[in-house]
Design a protein around this motif. Structure first.
Motif, PDB file in Angstrom:
ATOM      1  N   LEU A  99      20.942  42.878  29.627  1.00 11.55           N
ATOM      2  CA  LEU A  99      20.196  41.361  29.507  1.00 11.55           C
ATOM      3  C   LEU A  99      20.517  41.696  27.764  1.00 11.55           C
ATOM      4  CD1 LEU A  99      20.510  38.237  29.299  1.00 11.55           C
ATOM      5  CD2 LEU A  99      18.410  38.166  29.704  1.00 11.55           C
ATOM      6  N   LEU A 100      20.084  42.330  27.605  1.00 14.22           N
ATOM      7  CA  LEU A 100      19.779  42.374  25.432  1.00 14.22           C
ATOM      8  C   LEU A 100      21.179  42.728  25.037  1.00 14.22           C
ATOM      9  CD1 LEU A 100      18.033  42.369  23.047  1.00 14.22           C
ATOM     10  CD2 LEU A 100      17.851  45.117  23.228  1.00 14.22           C
ATOM     11  N   LEU A 101      21.726  43.601  25.245  1.00 13.21           N
ATOM     12  CA  LEU A 101      23.036  44.258  25.475  1.00 13.21           C
ATOM     13  C   LEU A 101      24.087  43.406  25.538  1.00 13.21           C
ATOM     14  CD1 LEU A 101      23.274  48.359  27.038  1.00 13.21           C
ATOM     15  CD2 LEU A 101      23.216  47.391  24.860  1.00 13.21           C
ATOM     16  N   SER A 102      24.203  42.560  26.727  1.00 15.76           N
ATOM     17  CA  SER A 102      25.092  41.391  26.809  1.00 15.76           C
ATOM     18  C   SER A 102      24.558  40.522  26.001  1.00 15.76           C
ATOM     19  CB  SER A 102      25.201  40.544  28.023  1.00 15.76           C
ATOM     20  OG  SER A 102      23.880  39.840  28.948  1.00 15.76           O
ATOM     21  N   SER A 103      23.850  39.886  25.039  1.00 17.17           N
ATOM     22  CA  SER A 103      24.054  38.894  24.110  1.00 17.17           C
ATOM     23  C   SER A 103      23.877  39.306  22.978  1.00 17.17           C
ATOM     24  CB  SER A 103      22.313  38.744  23.722  1.00 17.17           C
ATOM     25  OG  SER A 103      21.575  39.967  23.295  1.00 17.17           O
ATOM     26  N   CYS A 104      24.747  40.865  22.753  1.00 16.79           N
ATOM     27  CA  CYS A 104      25.217  41.204  21.467  1.00 16.79           C
ATOM     28  C   CYS A 104      27.222  41.588  21.479  1.00 16.79           C
ATOM     29  CB  CYS A 104      24.943  42.700  21.478  1.00 16.79           C
ATOM     30  SG  CYS A 104      22.815  42.951  20.907  1.00 16.79           S
ATOM     31  N   VAL A 105      27.346  41.046  22.833  1.00 16.91           N
ATOM     32  CA  VAL A 105      29.151  41.314  23.154  1.00 16.91           C
ATOM     33  C   VAL A 105      29.633  40.362  21.701  1.00 16.91           C
ATOM     34  CG1 VAL A 105      30.788  41.600  24.536  1.00 16.91           C
ATOM     35  CG2 VAL A 105      28.413  42.797  24.671  1.00 16.91           C
ATOM     36  N   THR A 106      29.961  40.408  21.203  1.00 18.97           N
ATOM     37  CA  THR A 106      31.473  39.755  21.075  1.00 18.97           C
ATOM     38  C   THR A 106      31.959  38.389  22.122  1.00 18.97           C
ATOM     39  OG1 THR A 106      32.222  41.254  18.934  1.00 18.97           O
ATOM     40  CG2 THR A 106      33.234  38.743  19.134  1.00 18.97           C
ATOM     41  N   VAL A 107      31.614  37.101  21.711  1.00 15.71           N
ATOM     42  CA  VAL A 107      32.883  36.910  23.033  1.00 15.71           C
ATOM     43  C   VAL A 107      34.055  35.309  22.203  1.00 15.71           C
ATOM     44  CG1 VAL A 107      32.940  34.426  24.522  1.00 15.71           C
ATOM     45  CG2 VAL A 107      30.990  36.418  24.786  1.00 15.71           C
ATOM     46  N   ASN A 108      34.570  35.870  22.830  1.00 15.48           N
ATOM     47  CA  ASN A 108      36.158  34.790  22.224  1.00 15.48           C
ATOM     48  C   ASN A 108      36.739  34.148  22.475  1.00 15.48           C
ATOM     49  OD1 ASN A 108      37.985  34.189  20.690  1.00 15.48           O
ATOM     50  ND2 ASN A 108      38.627  35.368  19.499  1.00 15.48           N
ATOM     51  N   ASN A 109      36.642  33.455  23.266  1.00 14.86           N
ATOM     52  CA  ASN A 109      37.038  32.406  25.338  1.00 14.86           C
ATOM     53  C   ASN A 109      37.578  31.019  23.555  1.00 14.86           C
ATOM     54  OD1 ASN A 109      36.337  34.119  26.224  1.00 14.86           O
ATOM     55  ND2 ASN A 109      34.340  33.382  26.289  1.00 14.86           N
ATOM     56  N   LEU A 110      38.643  31.292  22.083  1.00 10.99           N
ATOM     57  CA  LEU A 110      38.948  30.161  21.677  1.00 10.99           C
ATOM     58  C   LEU A 110      39.863  29.277  21.684  1.00 10.99           C
ATOM     59  CD1 LEU A 110      38.068  31.442  18.108  1.00 10.99           C
ATOM     60  CD2 LEU A 110      36.871  29.141  19.684  1.00 10.99           C
ATOM     61  N   ASP A 111      40.656  30.780  22.965  1.00  9.51           N
ATOM     62  CA  ASP A 111      41.983  29.799  23.268  1.00  9.51           C
ATOM     63  C   ASP A 111      42.336  29.118  24.637  1.00  9.51           C
ATOM     64  OD1 ASP A 111      44.081  31.633  21.177  1.00  9.51           O
ATOM     65  OD2 ASP A 111      43.720  32.479  22.374  1.00  9.51           O
ATOM     66  N   GLU A 112      40.879  29.361  24.887  1.00 10.98           N
ATOM     67  CA  GLU A 112      41.119  28.811  26.390  1.00 10.98           C
ATOM     68  C   GLU A 112      40.197  26.637  26.398  1.00 10.98           C
ATOM     69  OE1 GLU A 112      38.338  30.637  29.031  1.00 10.98           O
ATOM     70  OE2 GLU A 112      39.130  32.452  28.980  1.00 10.98           O
ATOM     71  N   PHE A 113      40.337  26.487  24.813  1.00 11.40           N
ATOM     72  CA  PHE A 113      39.116  25.270  24.290  1.00 11.40           C
ATOM     73  C   PHE A 113      40.146  24.545  23.391  1.00 11.40           C
ATOM     74  CE2 PHE A 113      36.438  27.628  26.206  1.00 11.40           C
ATOM     75  CZ  PHE A 113      35.569  26.699  26.924  1.00 11.40           C
ATOM     76  N   SER A 114      40.508  23.645  23.231  1.00 11.77           N
ATOM     77  CA  SER A 114      41.005  22.723  22.003  1.00 11.77           C
ATOM     78  C   SER A 114      39.920  21.779  21.040  1.00 11.77           C
ATOM     79  CB  SER A 114      41.966  21.510  22.372  1.00 11.77           C
ATOM     80  OG  SER A 114      42.512  21.144  21.786  1.00 11.77           O
ATOM     81  N   PHE A 115      40.108  22.321  20.020  1.00 13.29           N
ATOM     82  CA  PHE A 115      38.868  20.963  18.855  1.00 13.29           C
ATOM     83  C   PHE A 115      39.830  20.760  18.177  1.00 13.29           C
ATOM     84  CE2 PHE A 115      38.292  26.272  19.870  1.00 13.29           C
ATOM     85  CZ  PHE A 115      36.216  25.602  20.368  1.00 13.29           C
ATOM     86  N   THR A 116      41.162  20.052  17.961  1.00 10.44           N
ATOM     87  CA  THR A 116      41.822  19.050  17.675  1.00 10.44           C
ATOM     88  C   THR A 116      41.194  17.694  17.415  1.00 10.44           C
ATOM     89  OG1 THR A 116      43.663  20.330  16.804  1.00 10.44           O
ATOM     90  CG2 THR A 116      43.681  18.330  16.404  1.00 10.44           C
ATOM     91  N   ASP A 117      40.935  16.956  15.989  1.00 13.20           N
ATOM     92  CA  ASP A 117      40.096  15.831  15.981  1.00 13.20           C
ATOM     93  C   ASP A 117      38.960  15.449  16.762  1.00 13.20           C
ATOM     94  OD1 ASP A 117      42.246  14.937  14.576  1.00 13.20           O
ATOM     95  OD2 ASP A 117      43.940  14.799  15.882  1.00 13.20           O
TER      96      ASP A 117
END
Length: 226
Positions: free
Chosen positions: A13-31
Motif C-alpha cells: 500500500l505504501l509503495l502504491s501510494s508513491c506510484v505515478t498515475v496518469n489517466n488524463l486521456d480518459e477524462f474531459s476537463f474542458t469547461d
C-alpha cells in the motif's frame, strides 16, 4: 503468518501510494468546474551544515580554544536555524502554490474554478510533504516536496497523481540584496537581515519553486491535450 501478510500488505500500500498515475486521456476537463485543496505542514525543516575549526594543534590549551570555538559556532548556527524556522511560515508556501502552481495546471486542462461553496466535477489536490531551507556547497536552497492529485467526484477515480521535489537555489536578489555580486547567499548573510526581509525573500523563493514545479509537470498535462 497473519502478521507477515499484514506487513506485506502495508508495504504494498505504501509503495502504491508513491506510484505515478496518469489517466488524463480518459477524462474531459474542458469547461468543467474544479475545486482546489492545498495543504502544507505547519512546521518547516531547517538544516544547516555544521562548520567546525579543525583540531590541528597538539597543544592542550590551543585544543581547548578550538573546542570552545566550535561550541560557540554550533550555538550560533543553532540560533540561525531557530530564526529561519520561525520566519518561514507555512502560509507563504500555501499562497505560493495557490498562485503559481494551481492556476497554470487548471489552465492547461481547460478547467475553471468551482464557485465557492459548491462542488465541481473534479478536485485538484496539492499536498506538501515537506518544505524548508538547507545549505549545500556554501549556498542555501529552498526545498519543496509535494504530491499533486486530481480526483473525479462522480466516479471516485484517481485521475492523476505525481510526486515531485524541487531544490531552488537562493540568490541575494530574492532578499533585496541587489548590490551583492555573488550569485549565492549564505546563512551568515541571512542573519544580517531583519524579519521582514527574510519573509519577503522566503516568499519569492517559494513562489519561484512552485512555478518551476508547474513547468516540470506540464509534460503530463500536455499529453492530455495532444
Amino acid at each position: 503468518m497473519k502478521k507477515l501478510l499484514w506487513g506485506l500488505s502495508a508495504a504494498l500500500l505504501l509503495l502504491s501510494s508513491c506510484v505515478t498515475v496518469n489517466n488524463l486521456d480518459e477524462f474531459s476537463f474542458t469547461d468543467t468546474e474544479m475545486n482546489q485543496r492545498v495543504s502544507v505542514p505547519h512546521a518547516p525543516e531547517v538544516h544547516l551544515s555544521r562548520t567546525s575549526i579543525p583540531g590541528s594543534s597538539n597543544d592542550g590549551i590551543l585544543q581547548a580554544v578550538e573546542i570552545g570555538a566550535n561550541i560557540v559556532t554550533g550555538m550560533k548556527e543553532a540560533e540561525y536555524e531557530q530564526r529561519l524556522y520561525e520566519t518561514l511560515d507555512s502560509r507563504l508556501v500555501e499562497a505560493a502554490l495557490r498562485d503559481e502552481f494551481v492556476p497554470p495546471t487548471m489552465t492547461l486542462l481547460g478547467a475553471r474554478n468551482a464557485a465557492e461553496g459548491t462542488r465541481g466535477e473534479y478536485l485538484l489536490e496539492v499536498e506538501v510533504r515537506e518544505y524548508g531551507i538547507h545549505s549545500s556547497g556554501g549556498g542555501i536552497y529552498f526545498h519543496l516536496t509535494l504530491e499533486a492529485r486530481i480526483h473525479h467526484f462522480a466516479s471516485g477515480d484517481l485521475v492523476w497523481r505525481r510526486r515531485i521535489s524541487e531544490d531552488y537555489a537562493a540568490s541575494p536578489s530574492f532578499f533585496g540584496l541587489n548590490d551583492v555580486i555573488s550569485t549565492a547567499i549564505t546563512f551568515r548573510t541571512l542573519d544580517t537581515l531583519n524579519d521582514e526581509q527574510l519573509t519577503e525573500g522566503f516568499d519569492r523563493l517559494a513562489r519561484n519553486s512552485a512555478y518551476e514545479m508547474s513547468r516540470r509537470l506540464r509534460k503530463d498535462l500536455y499529453k492530455k491535450r495532444s
